[in-house]
Structure formats: structure tokens, C-alpha cells
Design an enzyme around this catalytic site. Structure first.
Site, short mmCIF file in Angstrom:
data_model
loop_
_atom_site.label_atom_id
_atom_site.label_comp_id
_atom_site.label_asym_id
_atom_site.label_seq_id
_atom_site.Cartn_x
_atom_site.Cartn_y
_atom_site.Cartn_z
N ASP A 164 0.83 -1.21 0.00
CA ASP A 164 0.00 0.00 0.00
C ASP A 164 0.86 1.27 0.00
O ASP A 164 2.10 1.20 -0.01
CB ASP A 164 -0.95 -0.07 1.20
CG ASP A 164 -2.32 0.52 0.90
OD1 ASP A 164 -2.40 1.43 0.05
OD2 ASP A 164 -3.30 0.10 1.53
N TRP A 202 -3.76 3.18 -5.77
CA TRP A 202 -5.09 3.80 -5.94
C TRP A 202 -5.32 4.52 -7.25
O TRP A 202 -6.38 5.12 -7.45
CB TRP A 202 -5.41 4.77 -4.80
CG TRP A 202 -5.01 4.27 -3.47
CD1 TRP A 202 -5.29 3.03 -2.96
CD2 TRP A 202 -4.23 4.95 -2.48
NE1 TRP A 202 -4.74 2.92 -1.71
CE2 TRP A 202 -4.10 4.08 -1.39
CE3 TRP A 202 -3.65 6.21 -2.43
CZ2 TRP A 202 -3.39 4.43 -0.25
CZ3 TRP A 202 -2.95 6.57 -1.30
CH2 TRP A 202 -2.83 5.69 -0.22
N ASP A 223 -10.61 3.26 -3.12
CA ASP A 223 -11.23 2.07 -2.50
C ASP A 223 -12.70 1.92 -2.88
O ASP A 223 -13.48 2.87 -2.79
CB ASP A 223 -11.14 2.18 -0.97
CG ASP A 223 -9.71 1.97 -0.48
OD1 ASP A 223 -8.79 1.96 -1.31
OD2 ASP A 223 -9.55 1.81 0.74
#
Ligand code: GLA
Length: 423
Positions: A164, A202, A223
């Protein structure tokens, strides 16, 4: 809307750019990941969408058992992935090694991985390029610890890492992001274990084509949340589709665009409450979501509680016809050739055996009669959702599609540009 020819030119340019980028990497001595680790989009289950930090080893073992007993493993769901919050409050020991939460995982992650492997499944874990993971304690991120952490993951028997992009301090530039993700990619390759590398940043901006060169998969969007439309609190299913459409040039076998995990059977996220005011996906919407991900050849990570899933959810997640589209060896992300924000979308996907898959999406708030046309010389046409064989020689199929529903056809003996929307 771009014409089919213009889109083809775009696709060719995209592939040329991606290849040029790969060549540049090779020249710089940056070896890429082993593409044979994910020849088709990875499939599995991940803790985050339903459970977030409410995870423990008993529950994960139960999930492994159900992945086998429900037929999910048989259908292709191989990875069982821990997302955030698996680490201890003091995430590193005196030597700086990551350690799992001893209350959630008293037997340790090596034992958990052994159990998962004994079920014929693979074990995935989650980390972060910054100083801490998105929801984890200070020190849980891998910045400056990449090689050590990759060795720890390998020693535990990890087969997949989702990495991440949180808590990066001043390392916010594109160059820093690239460097950090490449560092972990190299560390994984040096770890001595084959580990699928999932980049979670993302967004895939066009100038960040290093992502397809560095990871086996990379997130293209923020998300996802289990709701149909709108952008709050994060991204609805449809907002993700609209962001993801058009990125097909970056994807190829072994390297996948990732529009985030599945919300099939997932309840309103308790970690968003009390700000959650949105209806969760109903059965029709969940079917459209799954069918779209299959048309994209997206990674398929279920996130529902497998132990209590309804029959409808299990049947959708293991739908053979849709999974065959997702896992098609060509791995082409369906192209959107028609788009009306409150009306109809048409997606087309060429398949390895020469067939074409077509998906009509009813974005409207009411049921509508929708129709697809094709040349009469088509030799076979199948309604993928029902498995029914349709009359190919009729050159058209017309049916009522519920609000937010889809029609998915598989056509033999036609080319994509011969399939069209009928009024
Ligand atoms: C980010 C990711 C999510 C999930 C959470 C965990 O938001 O995009 O998929 O992993 O972090 O904290």
C-alpha cells in the site's frame, strides 16, 4: 465516444509505449517480475472489505475450510489474503523484524500459512511503502526495511503481497513512489520465494506506466464500497467502472489492471458507520458488478463472510461462464464502445478461441428492453448468465434487463466490430 478504429490505434500506441517502457527498464538493469506467476488474473479472498481489523487465526482457518467446501477453490479462488491490521501493536521486534499480533494470531503466521497451504491454497499478506500501513501502528510500514521484510514474508511462506501507499511522509513525488515500489519488487525477487506483487497506489496515471512494469497487478482506482452509484464515502461500484474503463492498453497476461476487490455479498462497512447512508448492492447489482469484473479480466478477490454466504452469493462467485471470461488466456480488458451515463453501456471483449463476449449494462433506474445485434452468419450465441443457447441466425437478441442489470452474450463466428447496440 471514440470510434472502434480510433480505440484500436490507441490500444496499439498503449502497447508500444508499455513495451518501450519495458525495454527501457531492461536496459537500466531493472529486472521485472516473473510473469508466469499470474498468467491469468489472480483469484482469492481478502479480509478487508467485511472485517477490516476484526481478524484472527480461527476465523482465517474457517475461511480456508469454506474456500474448499463451498467449491470456491475448485472455481479458481486460490489466494487467502490477510489485509491490514495483522501486525502487533509493537510491530517490530528488537532486531527490526515484523511480528504478528500475538492475540489475533497466537500460533504465528508461519503456522497459519502451513494450514492454508495444506488446503491447497496460497497465502497472501499486506504491507506498505511508508512508515506505517494505512490502518496499522507506527513502524508497521516497510520503508527502509524492504529486504528484511521480504525475507520475513518468504520465511512465513507468503505467496502474494499487497503493498500500500500510506504514511509516506515527504516521499510524495511520483519518482519517490516509483522508487519505493520498485525497491520492494526487487526485494521480493531476491527473497528466494515466488511472490505475486500487488501494487496498491489507488490510481494508474498515464505517466506511471512503471506500475505495469513493476507489479503483477496495480490498483487503478480508490477504495471500492458496496454501493451502486456516487462517490461517497469512497468509490461506488459504478464510479470504479467509469474510472477503470479505457485503461485496457496497460493490461496483458501476467500484468493486470486492478479495479479493487469484489463487494459481492458484503454488508455496509461497519468501519464507515455512522457516515454510511447508502444502500448496499442488491442481487441484480452484485451480478452486474461480478460480470463487469469478469469482462475486465480483473483480479477476483471476494471479501464477503464465506461462512454465512447465501446460496445466490455462492452461485454468483462460482459462476463458471463468467469466470471463464475473466480467466480467458488472452486477458484482454473489455473495451467500452458505447456509454450513456444514465442509459446504456456496451462492453466488448475478444476471447482466445475467437469468440466475442458482449455486455450490455442498464444504468437506468428502471427495467428496459435492450437489444444486441450481430451478422446472421454467427455460428453460435449463448446467454452467459443463464447458459441458454440463443438463435444465432436471428442476428439479434432482445430482452428486458432489470434496472442496474446486465445482459452478457458469448458470440461465435463474429468479430467485435460486428456486434452492435440495437435501438
Ligand atoms: C487502503 C487500501 C485498501 C485497504 C486499506 C487497509 O485504503 O486501498 O484496499 O487495504 O488500505 O487499511
Amino acid at each position: 465516444m471514440p470510434s472502434i478504429l480510433a480505440s484500436k490505434a490507441l490500444l496499439a500506441t498503449g502497447i508500444a509505449l508499455a513495451s518501450a517502457c519495458l525495454v527501457a527498464h531492461a536496459a537500466a538493469g531493472t529486472e521485472g517480475p516473473d510473469r508466469s506467476l499470474a498468467p491469468t488474473p489472480p483469484m482469492g479472498w481478502n479480509t478487508w472489505n467485511t472485517f477490516a481489523d476484526h481478524i484472527d487465526e480461527v476465523q482465517i482457518r474457517q475461511m480456508a475450510d469454506v474456500m474448499v467446501s463451498s467449491g470456491m477453490r475448485e472455481a479458481g479462488y486460490i489466494y487467502l489474503n490477510l489485509d491490514d491490521n495483522w501486525m502487533a501493536d509493537t510491530p517490530r521486534d528488537a532486531q527490526g523484524n515484523l511480528q504478528a499480533d500475538p492475540v489475533k494470531f497466537p500460533s504465528g503466521l508461519k503456522a497459519l500459512a502451513d494450514y492454508i497451504h495444506s488446503k491447497g491454497l496460497k497465502f497472501g499478506i499486506y504491507g506498505d511503502r511508508g512508515s506505517a500501513t494505512c490502518a496499522g501502528p507506527a513502524g508497521s510500514g516497510s520503508y527502509g526495511h524492504e529486504e528484511q521484510d521480504a525475507r520475513t514474508f518468504a520465511a512465513w511462506g507468503v505467496d502474494y503481497l499487497k503493498y500500500d501507499n500510506c504514511n509516506v511522509g515527504t516521499r510524495t513525488t511520483s519518482e519517490a513512489m516509483r522508487e519505493d515500489f520498485e525497491n520492494m519488487g526487487r526485494a521480493l525477487r531476491a527473497s528466494g520465494r515466488s511472490i505475486v506483487y500487488s501494487i496498491c497506489a489507488w490510481k494508474l496515471r498515464t505517466h506511471e506506466s512503471w506500475m505495469p512494469a513493476t507489479g503483477h497487478l496495480w490498483r487503478t482506482t480508490g477504495d471500492i464500497r458496496p454501493t451502486w452509484a456516487g462517490r461517497n464515502p469512497q468509490r461506488s461500484m459504478l464510479a470504479i467502472v467509469d474510472e477503470h474503463a479505457g485503461l485496457e492498453a496497460y493490461q496483458r497476461p501476467g500484468a493486470w489492471n486492478d479495479p479493487d476487490m469484489l463487494e459481492v455479498g458484503v454488508p455496509a462497512p461497519w468501519y464507515d458507520l455512522p457516515t454510511w447512508h447508502y444502500p448496499v448492492l442488491d442481487e441484480t447489482e452484485a451480478q452486474s458488478h461480478f460480470a463487469l469484473w469478469a469482462m475486465f479480466s480483473a483480479p477476483l478477490f471476494a471479501g464477503n463472510d464465506l461462512r454465512t454466504m447465501s446460496r445466490a452469493t455462492r452461485e454468483l462467485l462460482t459462476h463458471r461462464g463468467l469466470i471463464a471470461l475473466d480467466q480467458d488466456p488472452l486477458g484482454i480488458q473489455a473495451r467500452r464502445v458505447h456509454h450513456e451515463p444514465d442509459g446504456t453501456d456496451l462492453f466488448l471483449k475478444p476471447l482466445a478461441n475467437g469468440d466475442v463476449a458482449a455486455l450490455l449494462l442498464n444504468r437506468a433506474e428502471r427495467p428496459r428492453t435492450m437489444a444486441l445485434g450481430w451478422p446472421r452468419q454467427a455460428t453460435a450465441v449463448q446467454d452467459v448468465l443463464t447458459g441458454k443457447v440463443l438463435q444465432a441466425g436471428r442476428g439479434e437478441y432482445r430482452a428486458e434487463v432489470p434496472a442496474h442489470g446486465v445482459m452478457v452474450l458469448r458470440l461465435t463466428g463474429v468479430r467485435p466490430e460486428q456486434v452492435s447496440l440495437r435501438p
